[in-house]
Structure formats: C-alpha cells, structure tokens
Write an enzyme that holds these catalytic residues in place. Structure first.
Site, mmCIF file in Angstrom:
data_model
loop_
_atom_site.group_PDB
_atom_site.id
_atom_site.type_symbol
_atom_site.label_atom_id
_atom_site.label_comp_id
_atom_site.label_asym_id
_atom_site.label_seq_id
_atom_site.Cartn_x
_atom_site.Cartn_y
_atom_site.Cartn_z
ATOM 1 N N THR A 24 0.831 -1.206 0.000
ATOM 2 C CA THR A 24 0.000 0.000 0.000
ATOM 3 C C THR A 24 0.868 1.260 0.000
ATOM 4 O OG1 THR A 24 -1.555 -1.238 1.381
ATOM 5 C CG2 THR A 24 -1.970 1.106 1.156
ATOM 6 N N ARG A 28 7.936 -2.559 2.571
ATOM 7 C CA ARG A 28 8.127 -2.655 4.016
ATOM 8 C C ARG A 28 8.497 -4.073 4.384
ATOM 9 N NH1 ARG A 28 3.206 0.879 6.537
ATOM 10 N NH2 ARG A 28 3.678 2.729 5.297
ATOM 11 N N SER A 119 6.306 3.862 8.512
ATOM 12 C CA SER A 119 5.161 4.572 9.080
ATOM 13 C C SER A 119 4.907 4.229 10.542
ATOM 14 C CB SER A 119 3.934 4.290 8.212
ATOM 15 O OG SER A 119 2.864 5.092 8.619
ATOM 16 N N HIS A 120 3.753 3.647 10.829
ATOM 17 C CA HIS A 120 3.336 3.379 12.203
ATOM 18 C C HIS A 120 3.798 2.009 12.690
ATOM 19 C CE1 HIS A 120 0.646 2.062 9.110
ATOM 20 N NE2 HIS A 120 0.267 1.077 9.908
ATOM 21 N N LYS A 132 10.152 4.140 0.184
ATOM 22 C CA LYS A 132 9.228 4.380 -0.920
ATOM 23 C C LYS A 132 9.697 5.561 -1.744
ATOM 24 C CE LYS A 132 5.657 7.273 1.186
ATOM 25 N NZ LYS A 132 4.237 7.491 1.320
ATOM 26 N N ASP A 288 2.156 9.740 13.948
ATOM 27 C CA ASP A 288 2.782 8.417 13.861
ATOM 28 C C ASP A 288 4.278 8.495 13.546
ATOM 29 O OD1 ASP A 288 2.600 9.241 11.207
ATOM 30 O OD2 ASP A 288 2.404 7.189 10.471
ATOM 31 N N ASP A 290 6.215 8.474 10.934
ATOM 32 C CA ASP A 290 6.762 9.386 9.925
ATOM 33 C C ASP A 290 5.970 10.684 9.795
ATOM 34 O OD1 ASP A 290 4.641 7.869 8.926
ATOM 35 O OD2 ASP A 290 5.255 8.175 6.850
ATOM 36 N N ASP A 292 2.742 11.411 9.150
ATOM 37 C CA ASP A 292 1.638 11.684 8.231
ATOM 38 C C ASP A 292 0.269 11.375 8.833
ATOM 39 O OD1 ASP A 292 2.019 8.970 8.125
ATOM 40 O OD2 ASP A 292 2.125 8.808 5.941
ATOM 41 N N ARG A 293 0.230 10.573 9.908
ATOM 42 C CA ARG A 293 -1.075 10.265 10.520
ATOM 43 C C ARG A 293 -1.369 11.211 11.679
ATOM 44 N NH1 ARG A 293 -2.357 3.857 10.659
ATOM 45 N NH2 ARG A 293 -1.812 3.471 8.498
ATOM 46 N N THR A 355 -8.145 2.327 -0.889
ATOM 47 C CA THR A 355 -7.273 2.603 0.251
ATOM 48 C C THR A 355 -5.866 2.948 -0.229
ATOM 49 O OG1 THR A 355 -8.530 1.164 1.686
ATOM 50 C CG2 THR A 355 -6.234 1.511 2.285
ATOM 51 N N GLU A 374 -8.519 9.455 5.097
ATOM 52 C CA GLU A 374 -8.785 8.033 5.246
ATOM 53 C C GLU A 374 -9.146 7.757 6.701
ATOM 54 O OE1 GLU A 374 -6.508 5.125 2.723
ATOM 55 O OE2 GLU A 374 -4.912 6.503 3.286
ATOM 56 N N GLU A 375 -9.915 6.682 6.885
ATOM 57 C CA GLU A 375 -10.309 6.301 8.243
ATOM 58 C C GLU A 375 -9.107 5.936 9.110
ATOM 59 O OE1 GLU A 375 -9.583 2.986 9.075
ATOM 60 O OE2 GLU A 375 -8.880 2.749 7.012
ATOM 61 N N SER A 376 -7.991 5.623 8.450
ATOM 62 C CA SER A 376 -6.801 5.158 9.167
ATOM 63 C C SER A 376 -5.970 6.325 9.693
ATOM 64 C CB SER A 376 -5.969 4.291 8.237
ATOM 65 O OG SER A 376 -5.698 5.000 7.027
ATOM 66 N N LYS A 387 -0.638 12.519 3.253
ATOM 67 C CA LYS A 387 -1.416 12.939 4.406
ATOM 68 C C LYS A 387 -0.464 13.643 5.360
ATOM 69 C CE LYS A 387 -1.310 8.192 6.184
ATOM 70 N NZ LYS A 387 -1.455 7.173 5.136
ATOM 71 N N ARG A 507 -8.964 -6.563 7.795
ATOM 72 C CA ARG A 507 -9.607 -5.359 8.317
ATOM 73 C C ARG A 507 -11.094 -5.433 8.004
ATOM 74 N NH1 ARG A 507 -5.105 -2.800 9.716
ATOM 75 N NH2 ARG A 507 -3.469 -2.237 8.228
HETATM 76 C C1 G1P Z 1 -2.944 1.193 5.908
HETATM 77 C C2 G1P Z 1 -4.234 1.994 5.961
HETATM 78 C C3 G1P Z 1 -4.327 2.884 4.745
HETATM 79 C C4 G1P Z 1 -3.098 3.775 4.654
HETATM 80 C C5 G1P Z 1 -1.846 2.917 4.700
HETATM 81 C C6 G1P Z 1 -0.577 3.771 4.756
HETATM 82 O O1 G1P Z 1 -2.935 0.371 4.772
HETATM 83 O O2 G1P Z 1 -5.354 1.146 6.058
HETATM 84 O O3 G1P Z 1 -5.498 3.659 4.830
HETATM 85 O O4 G1P Z 1 -3.103 4.528 3.481
HETATM 86 O O5 G1P Z 1 -1.853 2.076 5.846
HETATM 87 O O6 G1P Z 1 -0.541 4.579 5.885
HETATM 88 P P1 G1P Z 1 -3.332 -1.192 4.826
HETATM 89 O O7 G1P Z 1 -2.438 -1.831 5.855
HETATM 90 O O8 G1P Z 1 -4.762 -1.245 5.264
HETATM 91 O O9 G1P Z 1 -3.110 -1.682 3.437
HETATM 92 ZN ZN ZN Z 2 2.742 7.132 8.445
#
Ligand code: G1P
Ligand code: ZN
Length: 554
Positions: A24, A28, A119-120, A132, A288, A290, A292-293, A355, A374-376, A387, A507
C-alpha cells in the site's frame, strides 16, 4: 567542506530477490530482511533504473529516524552519486517527516524523493523498515511505477555504488560525493514555514497562550517531536511540555508509533484523566512514526478520523488557505460517509478512492479535490501530496480558535446538522495468509447471492468487490475491498492489509448513519453491534481464522 576522493566505479554483481513487491505504501520488511547483503541496494537500483530522467536530477532524501535509517541514507547517497543524480537535498541527521519530503519535492521542483519509513509499524533492530519513492508532484508513486520497480527487482543483475566512506549527516551544509552535490538542511524549517502560510498563526497563538486553554501533543518518540516542538511550542507559544514523548528515538521508545486509542496510551490517559490529576487538556493529538497520521481528541472525547475530515471540510472557510472554499473532497472507500454529507451541502463533489494515499494524487493535481482523508488516521489537503499529521492538528486549532467552542461541542453541532456516522474498524492481525485468502475468496464467491437478502432487518442493496476508475487518467484498480451495502446506507467492508510484514491482517470496517439527534449518544461498538455480528457471521471469521475477537479496535 567535505570532498570525496574520486574513484573509478565498477558495477557490483548481485542476485535478484523475489519479494520486493511494494505494498500500500512502499516496500516494508523487517530490518533483518533489509540488512541482507544487497537487499536495499537492489531495490534502490531498481527504482533508479525505472527513472529515465534520473541523470542530472535533484532528489529529496530523508526518513523517520528509525533503526537502520542512517546506514540506509549512506548507501542511497553512494548509489545516487554514481547513478547520475546531480543533487540530493537531505534532512539533517537523515531525518524528514513524510509530509516534509512531499513539500520539499514540490518546492524544489525535484524529480522525486526517497522516504525511509515503515510509518506506524514498530521500529528497532527487530522492527520494520521501509522505503518508498515519491514522484515530482510530491506524492507516492502510482502503481504503474511500483509495479515496474518490482519487475526490475526480479531481474536485476548489478548495481552502482561509490566506494567512499560516509557523509557527516548531522552537519548542515553543502558536500560533494563524486560529482553529486549534497545539501544538508534543517529538517523542520521549510515545513514550519509552509504551515505558517496556511494557517492563522496569530489567532492560534492567542488561543494557545490563553490561560484557559491547554494542549497535549503525543509525538510517540517518532519523527514529529522536533516538528511539533518548533511549531506548537516555539512558534505558537504552547506551554513547554505540551509536546510529550518528543524525542525521536530509533526504536520509538519500544512502542508502536500508531496514533490511535490503543497505542497512544499516554495521550489517552491525559485526555480522560485516568491518573486523576484533576485536569485535562482542552485539545489532544498524536502523530505516527513518519508524521503523516494524526489522532484528534478533546477532553474526554475522541474524534474519529472520518469525522475529523468532515469537520475540517465543513469549517474550511475559517482557515486562511481555504477561505475561498474547497473544490471537492476525497475519501478512501472504507472511510465513513460523513464527508459525503458535507460535500453534498457545500455542493461540491466527493470522490471515493481505494485505500492508500496514492489515489488522491491525480484528483489533487487535477484540482478536483482540495481535502482528502482516510479512516486510518490520515487527513490532508492540496498543500502537499501526502497525508499530514501536523497539518490536521493545526487545522483543528485554527477552527477552535475561530469558533471558541470545545472539540466535543463542535462535533455535536456537526452531527446535529449532518447526522452521525457511527464507525469502527476491527483488525485481526497476524493471521496465516492462507486462511485470510480463503476467507476473502469465500466471501467473494458468495457476493452474487447477497443482494436482496435481509440481515437484522436490513436489506443488502449492493455486494461487490470495489473497483476504482480513476477519472483523471482512466486507470482501473480492481479488488480494492469487499463491500456490503444496506438499504439504510449501513456498510460492512472487508479487505486485507497491504502494509504488514508478518502474516496477514484482516480489516473489517463497519458504518451506520443515524440522523436522529436523540440517538447521537450511543457507545460506538453498541451502536454497531448488530452489523458487527452480521459481518462476523457472513465472513465466518471464527471458522477461517480461529479468532473470536479482533486484536485492535479503532
Ligand atoms: C494502511 C491503511 C491505509 C493507509 C496505509 C498507509 O494500509 O489502512 O489507509 O493509506 O496504511 O498509511 P493497509 O495496511 O490497510 O493496506
Ligand atoms: Zn505514516
């Protein structure tokens, strides 16, 4: 000044890996995977080989400071230097938040940027690492590019690397490596300047300095610590100590730098005063790994990311950068439809994308949307192409400064005007990939028979696997999540994560719209109880995974 000794370059022979498929958000893997001989080098060379305009270009480079960041930066610099890159702009210490890289790519009209982050995901020696590539609009490379990089990585035979020792990453200044220029700059300055152009810093500052208002920002020992301290405390005058866990540590203090109610425990404790100090900040937020969240909270109050997007969009005119209104809103398919209601009222379009932030890039570039989310825990706007956690925090502070109401009051008023979208996400982490795939296959094969069936008094109107037609470049992305939509607009969505590094994560996203203000006080899980039950049964989650409850609920 530091000058490298010029040496003659011989390409290094290498063996291709078969698992370098970006997910996504980039590639990673465990740190241990990245540390294998030539693993990072192969992937970086594969990126370079897919960039026809690399020669003579400028790249932005930086990462979230997690374990292996510094070593990876040195490798990438040595490779860029002998692959024809003219200039790399690097964050001091190898650090940049993801939105900061996005901004710098745009500011310097760079060819692109390389971001080192998972990221997180947890960091440290045994944690995750990631890389990336972002393109010239500042956003994550589209699938066409990441697929090409993957193909390249499967057949790569050699890579180019300069054989010199490291560059002093911590000293701001100009350096030369082979013939490539390296400009090491302050990691925060440009980003802070951009934020000051978007928001009413005077008004926010007045609010933050007022004795009746306090904030808590949890940087989770990740990249936003220095950004938040500079912007919130030094520039805007929030009390010192408003930023907690503000040092950037390579292992994020052993935590999971994901800003949600489960992982941002310290913040949650302050906002709900679980330590019984007798006081709570008026506003709370976390970001988070990096940067962005974001998570937004009021005292004794949690704002869902979907609602946060809707509220920011509805109040956009209060923010200087958006005072003339917004053009449209983008949201990922599983994100709640709260922002659709706002778009409708504003008479602007609302786009539903798969997503992942990369799908917003075209819509932003084409000026079809101004804000997206995004909901995330992701929210952002056309100021960058990622983001942006601190942007969302400042947007909220700007709105609070203008409206002089509490976070909770703003939300309640919003729901009374637009109705409330109860929303939750249940994650089933680390399940065997085979079981996860079987569960999805089984759901998929039953989809055709679902329309018209009734579950707990709701009739299924649509049951499909989401396909996105990009209105700008006409590309089509299939299999973006199974959605079951009911006649009252309630939705159940299933998809597998594309960012994990171990097993699979299922999910489950659940949403229900309630217009009646008398029903806006329900506890979320209770409000969604019957839909959750329907979802668990429909997918036979216990049967396929052996799990009778999710690992994380947000
Ligand atoms: C997850 C989140 C998605 C976000 C991505 C990167 O991806 O659900 O909204 O863009 O992290 O931060 P997923 O693990 O669901 O593919
Ligand atoms: Zn992030």
């Amino acid at each position: 000044m530091y000058y490298s000794k010029p040496i003659k370059i011989q390409p290094v022979k290498t063996q291709a890996f078969t698992d370098q498929k970006p997910g996504t958000s980039g590639l990673r893997k465990k740190v241990t995977t990245f540390k294998q001989t030539d693993y990072l080098q192969n992937f970086v060379q594969s990126i370079f080989n897919c960039l026809p305009k690399l020669r003579g270009s400028t790249l932005i480079l930086g990462g979230d400071g997690r374990f292996y960041n510094r070593e990876a930066i040195q490798i990438i610099l040595r490779m860029a230097a002998v692959n024809g890159v003219a200039k790399v702009i690097l964050g001091q210490g190898g650090i940049f938040s993801t939105p900061a890289v996005s901004h710098l790519i745009r500011k310097h009209k760079a060819l692109g940027g390389i971001i080192l982050s998972a990221s997180h995901n947890p960091g440290g020696m045994d944690g995750d690492f990631g890389i990336k590539y972002n393109i010239s609009n500042g956003g994550p490379a589209p699938e066409e590019f990441t697929n090409a990089v993957f193909e390249e990585s499967k057949k790569i035979k050699e890579y180019n690397i300069a054989g010199v020792k490291g560059i002093p990453l911590d000293l701001i200044g100009s350096y030369t490596l082979e013939r490539m220029q390296i400009e090491i700059i302050d990691s925060v300055d440009d980003y802070a300047e951009l934020m000051s152009q978007l928001f009413d810093f005077d008004k926010i500052s007045k609010l933050l300095k007022s004795p009746d208002f306090s904030i808590c920002f949890d940087a989770m020992y990740a990249v936003t610590g220095p950004y938040a301290k500079k912007i919130l405390e030094q520039m805007l005058g929030a009390e010192e100590g408003s930023v907690i866990r503000g040092e950037s540590l390579p292992n994020f203090g052993g935590g999971h730098p994901d800003p949600n109610l489960v992982h941002a425990k310290q913040l949650v404790a302050r906002m709900y005063d679980t330590n019984e100090t007798g006081s709570t900040p008026n506003f709370g937020a976390a970001s988070d790994g990096d940067g962005d969240r974001n998570m937004i909270m009021g005292d004794y109050f949690f704002v869902t990311p979907s609602d946060s997007l809707a509220v920011i969009a509805a109040n956009a005119k209060l923010i200087p950068a958006y005072k003339d209104g917004i053009k449209g809103i983008g949201r990922s398919m599983p994100t709640s439809q709260a922002s659709d209601k706002v778009a409708k009222k504003l008479g602007i379009p609302c786009y539903e994308t798969p997503t992942g932030w990369k799908f917003f890039g075209n819509l932003l570039d084409d000026k079809r949307i101004t804000m997206c989310g995004e909901e995330s825990f992701g929210t952002g706007s056309d100021h960058v192409r990622e983001k942006d956690g601190l942007w969302a925090v400042l947007a909220w502070l700007n709105i609070l400064a203008e409206r002089e109401q509490s976070v909770e009051d703003i939300l309640r008023q919003h729901w009374s005007e637009y109705g409330r979208n109860y929303y939750t996400r249940h994650d089933y982490e680390n399940i065997p990939s085979e079981s996860a795939n079987q569960l999805i296959d089984n759901l998929q094969s039953n989809l055709d028979s679902l329309a018209g069936r009734v579950f707990n008094n709701r009739t299924v109107t649509i049951a499909d696997n989401f396909t996105y037609h990009d209105p700008v470049d006409d590309s089509i992305s299939e299999n973006q999540g199974i959605r079951i939509i009911f006649d009252d607009d309630a939705r159940i969505i299933f998809r597998l994560s594309g960012t994990g590094t171990g097993g699979a994560t299922l999910r489950l996203y659940i949403e229900r719209y309630v217009e009646d203000i008398k029903q806006h006080d329900l506890e979320t899980q209770e409000a969604l109880y019957d839909l959750i039950e329907t979802a668990e049964l429909l997918a036979n989650i216990i049967g396929f995974t052996g799990r009778d409850e999710p690992t994380v609920i947000t």
